[in-house]
Design a protein around this motif. Sequence first.
Motif, PDB file in Angstrom:
ATOM      1  N   PRO A 145      56.149  56.986  59.533  1.00 48.21           N
ATOM      2  CA  PRO A 145      54.946  57.124  58.710  1.00 48.21           C
ATOM      3  C   PRO A 145      55.280  57.345  57.247  1.00 48.21           C
ATOM      4  CG  PRO A 145      55.399  59.164  59.848  1.00 48.21           C
ATOM      5  CD  PRO A 145      56.399  58.167  60.372  1.00 48.21           C
ATOM      6  N   GLU A 146      54.334  57.024  56.379  1.00 47.65           N
ATOM      7  CA  GLU A 146      54.472  57.338  54.958  1.00 47.65           C
ATOM      8  C   GLU A 146      54.301  58.843  54.784  1.00 47.65           C
ATOM      9  OE1 GLU A 146      55.200  55.689  52.286  1.00 47.65           O
ATOM     10  OE2 GLU A 146      55.381  53.687  53.168  1.00 47.65           O
ATOM     11  N   LEU A 147      55.344  59.515  54.294  1.00 52.11           N
ATOM     12  CA  LEU A 147      55.298  60.972  54.196  1.00 52.11           C
ATOM     13  C   LEU A 147      54.210  61.447  53.239  1.00 52.11           C
ATOM     14  CD1 LEU A 147      59.100  61.878  54.228  1.00 52.11           C
ATOM     15  CD2 LEU A 147      57.457  61.858  56.121  1.00 52.11           C
ATOM     16  N   VAL A 148      53.928  60.668  52.198  1.00 57.44           N
ATOM     17  CA  VAL A 148      52.881  61.079  51.257  1.00 57.44           C
ATOM     18  C   VAL A 148      51.503  61.015  51.901  1.00 57.44           C
ATOM     19  CG1 VAL A 148      54.198  60.407  49.227  1.00 57.44           C
ATOM     20  CG2 VAL A 148      52.709  58.730  50.334  1.00 57.44           C
ATOM     21  N   GLY A 149      51.416  60.358  53.034  1.00 60.50           N
ATOM     22  CA  GLY A 149      50.136  60.245  53.711  1.00 60.50           C
ATOM     23  C   GLY A 149      49.906  61.304  54.772  1.00 60.50           C
ATOM     24  N   LEU A 223      43.168  56.978  59.227  1.00 61.34           N
ATOM     25  CA  LEU A 223      44.546  57.285  59.624  1.00 61.34           C
ATOM     26  C   LEU A 223      45.494  56.141  59.291  1.00 61.34           C
ATOM     27  CD1 LEU A 223      44.080  59.168  63.023  1.00 61.34           C
ATOM     28  CD2 LEU A 223      44.875  60.079  60.843  1.00 61.34           C
ATOM     29  N   ARG A 224      45.030  54.911  59.432  1.00 61.55           N
ATOM     30  CA  ARG A 224      45.897  53.784  59.059  1.00 61.55           C
ATOM     31  C   ARG A 224      46.159  53.773  57.550  1.00 61.55           C
ATOM     32  NH1 ARG A 224      43.425  51.567  63.717  1.00 61.55           N
ATOM     33  NH2 ARG A 224      41.432  51.338  62.634  1.00 61.55           N
ATOM     34  N   LEU A 225      45.119  54.042  56.760  1.00 61.96           N
ATOM     35  CA  LEU A 225      45.304  54.079  55.310  1.00 61.96           C
ATOM     36  C   LEU A 225      46.266  55.188  54.913  1.00 61.96           C
ATOM     37  CD1 LEU A 225      44.523  53.084  52.486  1.00 61.96           C
ATOM     38  CD2 LEU A 225      42.516  54.588  52.579  1.00 61.96           C
ATOM     39  N   SER A 226      46.183  56.325  55.576  1.00 63.41           N
ATOM     40  CA  SER A 226      47.047  57.456  55.233  1.00 63.41           C
ATOM     41  C   SER A 226      48.483  57.243  55.696  1.00 63.41           C
ATOM     42  CB  SER A 226      46.496  58.743  55.877  1.00 63.41           C
ATOM     43  OG  SER A 226      45.216  59.042  55.401  1.00 63.41           O
ATOM     44  N   LEU A 227      48.656  56.940  56.985  1.00 61.72           N
ATOM     45  CA  LEU A 227      49.989  56.922  57.576  1.00 61.72           C
ATOM     46  C   LEU A 227      50.747  55.617  57.354  1.00 61.72           C
ATOM     47  CD1 LEU A 227      49.148  58.681  60.958  1.00 61.72           C
ATOM     48  CD2 LEU A 227      50.286  59.673  58.955  1.00 61.72           C
ATOM     49  N   VAL A 228      50.035  54.518  57.135  1.00 59.96           N
ATOM     50  CA  VAL A 228      50.696  53.225  56.931  1.00 59.96           C
ATOM     51  C   VAL A 228      50.854  52.917  55.453  1.00 59.96           C
ATOM     52  CG1 VAL A 228      50.599  50.749  57.408  1.00 59.96           C
ATOM     53  CG2 VAL A 228      49.815  52.376  59.139  1.00 59.96           C
ATOM     54  N   GLU A 229      49.807  53.204  54.669  1.00 62.19           N
ATOM     55  CA  GLU A 229      49.844  52.864  53.245  1.00 62.19           C
ATOM     56  C   GLU A 229      50.054  54.064  52.335  1.00 62.19           C
ATOM     57  OE1 GLU A 229      46.478  50.459  52.172  1.00 62.19           O
ATOM     58  OE2 GLU A 229      46.358  49.572  54.179  1.00 62.19           O
ATOM     59  N   GLY A 230      49.957  55.264  52.870  1.00 60.84           N
ATOM     60  CA  GLY A 230      50.129  56.458  52.041  1.00 60.84           C
ATOM     61  C   GLY A 230      48.950  56.733  51.127  1.00 60.84           C
ATOM     62  N   GLY A 231      47.749  56.231  51.484  1.00 59.34           N
ATOM     63  CA  GLY A 231      46.572  56.399  50.638  1.00 59.34           C
ATOM     64  C   GLY A 231      45.713  57.579  51.049  1.00 59.34           C
ATOM     65  N   TRP A 232      44.691  57.818  50.232  1.00 56.79           N
ATOM     66  CA  TRP A 232      43.736  58.895  50.490  1.00 56.79           C
ATOM     67  C   TRP A 232      42.395  58.262  50.860  1.00 56.79           C
ATOM     68  CZ3 TRP A 232      44.550  64.320  49.654  1.00 56.79           C
ATOM     69  CH2 TRP A 232      45.868  64.633  49.309  1.00 56.79           C
ATOM     70  N   PRO A 233      41.976  58.377  52.097  1.00 56.08           N
ATOM     71  CA  PRO A 233      40.763  57.690  52.574  1.00 56.08           C
ATOM     72  C   PRO A 233      39.482  58.441  52.213  1.00 56.08           C
ATOM     73  CG  PRO A 233      41.790  58.850  54.382  1.00 56.08           C
ATOM     74  CD  PRO A 233      42.693  59.054  53.186  1.00 56.08           C
ATOM     75  N   LEU A 234      39.141  58.480  50.948  1.00 54.21           N
ATOM     76  CA  LEU A 234      37.989  59.258  50.508  1.00 54.21           C
ATOM     77  C   LEU A 234      36.682  58.729  51.097  1.00 54.21           C
ATOM     78  CD1 LEU A 234      38.950  59.762  46.744  1.00 54.21           C
ATOM     79  CD2 LEU A 234      39.415  61.265  48.698  1.00 54.21           C
ATOM     80  N   THR A 235      36.541  57.407  51.126  1.00 55.11           N
ATOM     81  CA  THR A 235      35.314  56.831  51.690  1.00 55.11           C
ATOM     82  C   THR A 235      35.171  57.191  53.157  1.00 55.11           C
ATOM     83  OG1 THR A 235      35.419  54.979  50.137  1.00 55.11           O
ATOM     84  CG2 THR A 235      34.058  54.691  52.106  1.00 55.11           C
TER      85      THR A 235
END
Length: 259
Positions: A145-149, A223-235
């Motif tokens: 996983p992306e650690l930043v996520g 969870l995909r946005l966080s763990l795969v791309e390291g993003g913040w899923p605000l929406t």
Amino acid sequence: MTARPSPARPTGPAAPASAGRRWLAQAAFETATILRHGEQLLVALVLPALALLALSLTDVPDLGPGRRIDLATAGVLALAVVSTAFTGQAIATGFDRRHGVLRFLGVSPLGREGLLVGKLGAVGAVITLQVVALGSMAAFLGWRPELVGVVPAVVTVVLGAAAFLALAMLLAGTVRAEGVLALANLVWVLLLGLGVLLPTDRLPDALTSLARLLPSGALGDGLRLSLVEGGWPLTQWLVLAAWTVGSGAAAARWFRWSD
């Protein structure tokens, strides 16, 4: 000369346990009940583990761009949240209501608030165990996983668990136990393809917008946005928060503590 033993002091009734201790005891009891119940354990751990193996070792369905094991693991973690917070709790609470357990506990020193806090604690404990077990299995299969996520993923899990637990209480408190059993399992199956395991952008255009407004789509995509791309899923967080507030308000209004 030996000293005379002091007379035993009379003891009165033990002081009642504090609210915090009652809540912790209920949470521990609820957690043990889930872990000892074969059907709940099947839905909470065995089926997500089988889904992880199937998705990671095959190439169907299409999960979109990215490493397949990473996408599969994010979806399976979402599935674990839905299984524990919604399906398991809806069925257990529905049958507790039918058998009069909720009515008894609601007027006991535990109270209705303590019962709900205990369920929240149990859901949190079981989901933590699921994440550890499924994450370890996924790591063995190559998950990275992306650690930043990690932090936004934790927030997504918490919001998702709250939304699905509120939905579980709404269903369990308004439908008879047999209906809860049928509907909870049916919804679980339907949500697999509406954002939980299958990303919403892989769905037909007619379903994509709908799935993104459902808690299943928000949880899985988050969870995909966080763990795969390291993003913040605000929406996705806003969608989950809206479902939590709406379902919680409806459950508070229409929940019946006995049939």
